[in-house]
Design a protein around this motif. Structure first.
Motif, PDB file in Angstrom:
ATOM      1  N   ILE A 152       0.842  -1.159   0.093  1.00 38.80           N
ATOM      2  CA  ILE A 152      -0.138   0.078  -0.108  1.00 38.80           C
ATOM      3  C   ILE A 152       0.882   1.363  -0.115  1.00 38.80           C
ATOM      4  O   ILE A 152       1.868   1.165   0.821  1.00 38.80           O
ATOM      5  CB  ILE A 152      -1.089   0.022   1.311  1.00 38.80           C
ATOM      6  N   VAL A 153       0.423   2.293  -0.765  1.00 37.90           N
ATOM      7  CA  VAL A 153       1.111   3.719  -0.657  1.00 37.90           C
ATOM      8  C   VAL A 153      -0.144   4.550  -0.098  1.00 37.90           C
ATOM      9  O   VAL A 153      -1.258   4.703  -0.653  1.00 37.90           O
ATOM     10  CB  VAL A 153       1.551   3.909  -2.024  1.00 37.90           C
ATOM     11  N   ARG A 154       0.307   5.040   1.046  1.00 41.99           N
ATOM     12  CA  ARG A 154      -0.750   6.122   1.463  1.00 41.99           C
ATOM     13  C   ARG A 154      -0.191   7.450   1.454  1.00 41.99           C
ATOM     14  O   ARG A 154       0.959   7.935   1.772  1.00 41.99           O
ATOM     15  CB  ARG A 154      -0.893   6.065   2.986  1.00 41.99           C
ATOM     16  N   GLU A 155      -1.098   8.233   0.537  1.00 46.79           N
ATOM     17  CA  GLU A 155      -0.540   9.619  -0.194  1.00 46.79           C
ATOM     18  C   GLU A 155      -1.610  10.562   0.041  1.00 46.79           C
ATOM     19  O   GLU A 155      -2.758  10.547  -0.540  1.00 46.79           O
ATOM     20  CB  GLU A 155      -0.007   9.319  -1.632  1.00 46.79           C
ATOM     21  N   PRO A 156      -1.255  11.718   0.558  1.00 47.12           N
ATOM     22  CA  PRO A 156      -2.237  12.928   0.561  1.00 47.12           C
ATOM     23  C   PRO A 156      -2.457  13.712  -0.938  1.00 47.12           C
ATOM     24  O   PRO A 156      -3.460  14.230  -0.816  1.00 47.12           O
ATOM     25  CB  PRO A 156      -1.690  13.961   1.626  1.00 47.12           C
ATOM     26  N   LEU A 157      -1.535  13.713  -1.685  1.00 44.98           N
ATOM     27  CA  LEU A 157      -1.616  14.338  -3.037  1.00 44.98           C
ATOM     28  C   LEU A 157      -1.130  13.295  -4.283  1.00 44.98           C
ATOM     29  O   LEU A 157      -0.030  13.670  -4.718  1.00 44.98           O
ATOM     30  CB  LEU A 157      -0.608  15.560  -2.863  1.00 44.98           C
ATOM     31  N   PRO A 158      -1.916  12.529  -4.504  1.00 42.86           N
ATOM     32  CA  PRO A 158      -1.417  11.394  -5.250  1.00 42.86           C
ATOM     33  C   PRO A 158      -1.240  12.160  -6.967  1.00 42.86           C
ATOM     34  O   PRO A 158      -0.510  11.585  -7.670  1.00 42.86           O
ATOM     35  CB  PRO A 158      -2.666  10.456  -5.584  1.00 42.86           C
ATOM     36  N   ASP A 159      -2.117  13.251  -7.206  1.00 41.47           N
ATOM     37  CA  ASP A 159      -1.627  13.838  -8.582  1.00 41.47           C
ATOM     38  C   ASP A 159      -0.511  14.871  -8.615  1.00 41.47           C
ATOM     39  O   ASP A 159      -0.642  15.727  -9.479  1.00 41.47           O
ATOM     40  CB  ASP A 159      -3.046  14.384  -9.202  1.00 41.47           C
ATOM     41  N   GLU A 194      11.472  13.712 -16.524  1.00 40.92           N
ATOM     42  CA  GLU A 194       9.981  13.786 -16.638  1.00 40.92           C
ATOM     43  C   GLU A 194       9.214  14.371 -15.555  1.00 40.92           C
ATOM     44  O   GLU A 194       9.561  14.138 -14.346  1.00 40.92           O
ATOM     45  CB  GLU A 194       9.808  12.281 -16.986  1.00 40.92           C
ATOM     46  N   LEU A 195       8.185  15.053 -15.937  1.00 37.95           N
ATOM     47  CA  LEU A 195       7.214  15.514 -14.787  1.00 37.95           C
ATOM     48  C   LEU A 195       6.247  14.011 -14.611  1.00 37.95           C
ATOM     49  O   LEU A 195       5.469  13.713 -15.551  1.00 37.95           O
ATOM     50  CB  LEU A 195       6.313  16.533 -15.297  1.00 37.95           C
ATOM     51  N   ILE A 196       6.360  13.717 -13.426  1.00 33.51           N
ATOM     52  CA  ILE A 196       5.606  12.720 -13.019  1.00 33.51           C
ATOM     53  C   ILE A 196       4.923  12.680 -11.739  1.00 33.51           C
ATOM     54  O   ILE A 196       5.436  13.372 -10.718  1.00 33.51           O
ATOM     55  CB  ILE A 196       6.769  11.284 -12.912  1.00 33.51           C
ATOM     56  N   THR A 197       3.644  12.147 -11.691  1.00 34.26           N
ATOM     57  CA  THR A 197       2.604  12.248 -10.761  1.00 34.26           C
ATOM     58  C   THR A 197       3.327  11.260  -9.613  1.00 34.26           C
ATOM     59  O   THR A 197       3.888  10.352  -9.837  1.00 34.26           O
ATOM     60  CB  THR A 197       1.186  12.214 -10.755  1.00 34.26           C
ATOM     61  N   ARG A 198       2.845  11.381  -8.209  1.00 35.86           N
ATOM     62  CA  ARG A 198       2.944  10.508  -7.039  1.00 35.86           C
ATOM     63  C   ARG A 198       2.341   9.179  -7.554  1.00 35.86           C
ATOM     64  O   ARG A 198       2.735   7.957  -7.322  1.00 35.86           O
ATOM     65  CB  ARG A 198       2.684  11.002  -5.989  1.00 35.86           C
ATOM     66  N   ARG A 199       0.874   9.386  -8.195  1.00 34.95           N
ATOM     67  CA  ARG A 199       0.235   8.220  -8.719  1.00 34.95           C
ATOM     68  C   ARG A 199       1.026   7.125  -9.540  1.00 34.95           C
ATOM     69  O   ARG A 199       1.102   6.158  -9.582  1.00 34.95           O
ATOM     70  CB  ARG A 199      -1.038   8.709  -9.157  1.00 34.95           C
ATOM     71  N   ALA A 200       1.565   8.050 -10.599  1.00 38.55           N
ATOM     72  CA  ALA A 200       2.444   7.373 -11.709  1.00 38.55           C
ATOM     73  C   ALA A 200       3.822   6.718 -11.129  1.00 38.55           C
ATOM     74  O   ALA A 200       4.010   5.594 -11.442  1.00 38.55           O
ATOM     75  CB  ALA A 200       2.865   8.312 -12.758  1.00 38.55           C
ATOM     76  N   GLN A 201       4.326   7.397  -9.892  1.00 35.70           N
ATOM     77  CA  GLN A 201       5.435   6.899  -9.453  1.00 35.70           C
ATOM     78  C   GLN A 201       5.225   5.399  -8.656  1.00 35.70           C
ATOM     79  O   GLN A 201       5.922   4.428  -8.781  1.00 35.70           O
ATOM     80  CB  GLN A 201       6.013   7.748  -8.380  1.00 35.70           C
ATOM     81  N   ALA A 202       3.825   5.342  -7.943  1.00 34.63           N
ATOM     82  CA  ALA A 202       3.512   4.428  -7.178  1.00 34.63           C
ATOM     83  C   ALA A 202       3.339   2.936  -8.378  1.00 34.63           C
ATOM     84  O   ALA A 202       3.697   1.950  -8.053  1.00 34.63           O
ATOM     85  CB  ALA A 202       2.172   4.674  -6.471  1.00 34.63           C
ATOM     86  N   ALA A 203       2.692   3.514  -9.446  1.00 35.99           N
ATOM     87  CA  ALA A 203       2.576   2.508 -10.626  1.00 35.99           C
ATOM     88  C   ALA A 203       3.939   2.047 -11.137  1.00 35.99           C
ATOM     89  O   ALA A 203       3.860   0.908 -11.560  1.00 35.99           O
ATOM     90  CB  ALA A 203       1.534   3.174 -11.563  1.00 35.99           C
ATOM     91  N   ALA A 204       4.919   2.683 -11.380  1.00 35.04           N
ATOM     92  CA  ALA A 204       6.148   2.280 -11.734  1.00 35.04           C
ATOM     93  C   ALA A 204       6.708   1.555 -10.856  1.00 35.04           C
ATOM     94  O   ALA A 204       7.612   0.299 -11.175  1.00 35.04           O
ATOM     95  CB  ALA A 204       7.077   3.766 -12.014  1.00 35.04           C
ATOM     96  N   ILE A 205       6.742   1.760  -9.511  1.00 36.66           N
ATOM     97  CA  ILE A 205       7.283   0.750  -8.523  1.00 36.66           C
ATOM     98  C   ILE A 205       6.348  -0.657  -8.543  1.00 36.66           C
ATOM     99  O   ILE A 205       7.012  -1.668  -8.434  1.00 36.66           O
ATOM    100  CB  ILE A 205       7.078   1.346  -7.113  1.00 36.66           C
TER     101      ILE A 205
END
Length: 302
Positions: A152-159, A194-205
């Motif tokens: 799980i990733v718990r994130e306040p600002l996923p975008d 690259e400009l990458i959202t935290r949501r996309a970072q979690a997906a990459a992991i």
């Protein structure tokens, strides 16, 4: 050539040490506890690097380590930077490469990295500042425990998005500045490609470790409590990371982090401008650290 490395076992320093050793450069590493450095550092550091006792917080303790040194990689310690730089000059060091911060470039950092830069600039020695922005590694310290335990990733600002930088790119630039001519008087601000959202970072992991990671959106206040309970880097930076403090430590409004569109800044400066090689992407970084997200203790700290 003999290079003195301060911060030699840090996330960037240890990579610079490895590169220099592979190039056949004589490396001397400063440590407050040489025996511990030999025991816990990478095997190459223990085998091929002279580890000497000294402490940036006690400049005079560094005098023996500076003898016969041509260049120095300087980890930031603002309180003693003028004394350390003066000792380096007296010892005959001719070049200093500072591990600084992109926050100096943007004007947010005025009392941590900037005084180190100014001390080096006023010394009359050759200097280069390496100013990384947000480390990709931050996500290992913030998200690693919950990914390993719960996926799980718990994130306040996923975008929310930024241009995080791979530690390998920072090390490449620092190494070049230490051993090559042509970098004197330069301040290199380093970001990712690259400009990458935290949501996309979690997906990459998730893609790198080959398993699904659930992203759970939490409030800034909830994230702050989670970081404080987690300890380490997350706890130390909980207020800043969640927007309750600004870079200088003053009170701030967490909602402001959601209002600024970073995309309008356009492409950011990367290591490619210095090394000629494409800067590493977040997907590459996630692949490089996949084992750290699966189990056990991360390989290094930030």
């Amino acid at each position: 050539m003999r290079i003195l490395m301060t911060g030699a076992t840090g996330n960037v320093g240890r990579l610079v040490v490895d590169r220099l050793v592979r190039m056949g450069v004589t490396v001397r590493a400063l440590s407050r506890d040489p025996a511990r450095a030999h025991a816990h550092a990478h095997a190459r550091l223990a085998e091929d690097v002279e580890v000497v006792e000294g402490d940036l917080a006690r400049p005079r303790s560094m005098a023996p380590a500076l003898k016969g040194v041509d260049s120095m990689y300087l980890f930031p310690h603002a309180a003693t930077a003028p004394q350390v730089v003066a000792l380096a000059r007296e010892a005959g060091v001719r070049r200093i490469v500072v591990l600084s911060s992109g926050a100096v470039t943007t004007g947010y950092d005025t009392d941590f990295h900037l005084p180190v830069e100014r001390a080096v600039e006023s010394s009359g020695l050759e200097w280069t500042h390496v100013r990384p922005g947000e480390f990709m590694l931050n996500k290992l310290w913030l998200w690693g425990p919950s990914i390993r335990a719960e996926r799980i990733v718990r994130e306040p600002l996923p975008d929310a998005a930024w241009y995080p930088v791979h530690e390998q790119d920072i090390a490449d630039v620092a190494t070049a500045a230490l051993i090559e001519d042509g970098h004197q008087g330069a301040a290199y601000t380093l970001n990712g490609p690259e400009l990458i959202t935290r949501r996309a970072q979690a997906a990459a992991i998730a893609a790198a470790i080959g398993t699904e990671i659930r992203l759970e959106v939490v409030t800034p206040a909830q994230a702050r409590e989670l970081y404080l309970a987690q300890g380490g880097f997350a706890a130390d930076n909980a207020d800043f990371l969640t927007g309750f403090k600004d870079y200088s430590g003053a009170d701030a409004d967490p909602s402001l982090k959601q209002e600024f569109d970073l995309a309008m800044l356009g492409p950011m400066s990367t290591a490619e401008e210095i090394t000629g090689r494409p800067a590493r992407t977040f997907a590459e970084w996630a692949h490089d650290h996949a084992r750290d997200f699966l189990a056990g203790v991360p390989s290094a700290g930030f």
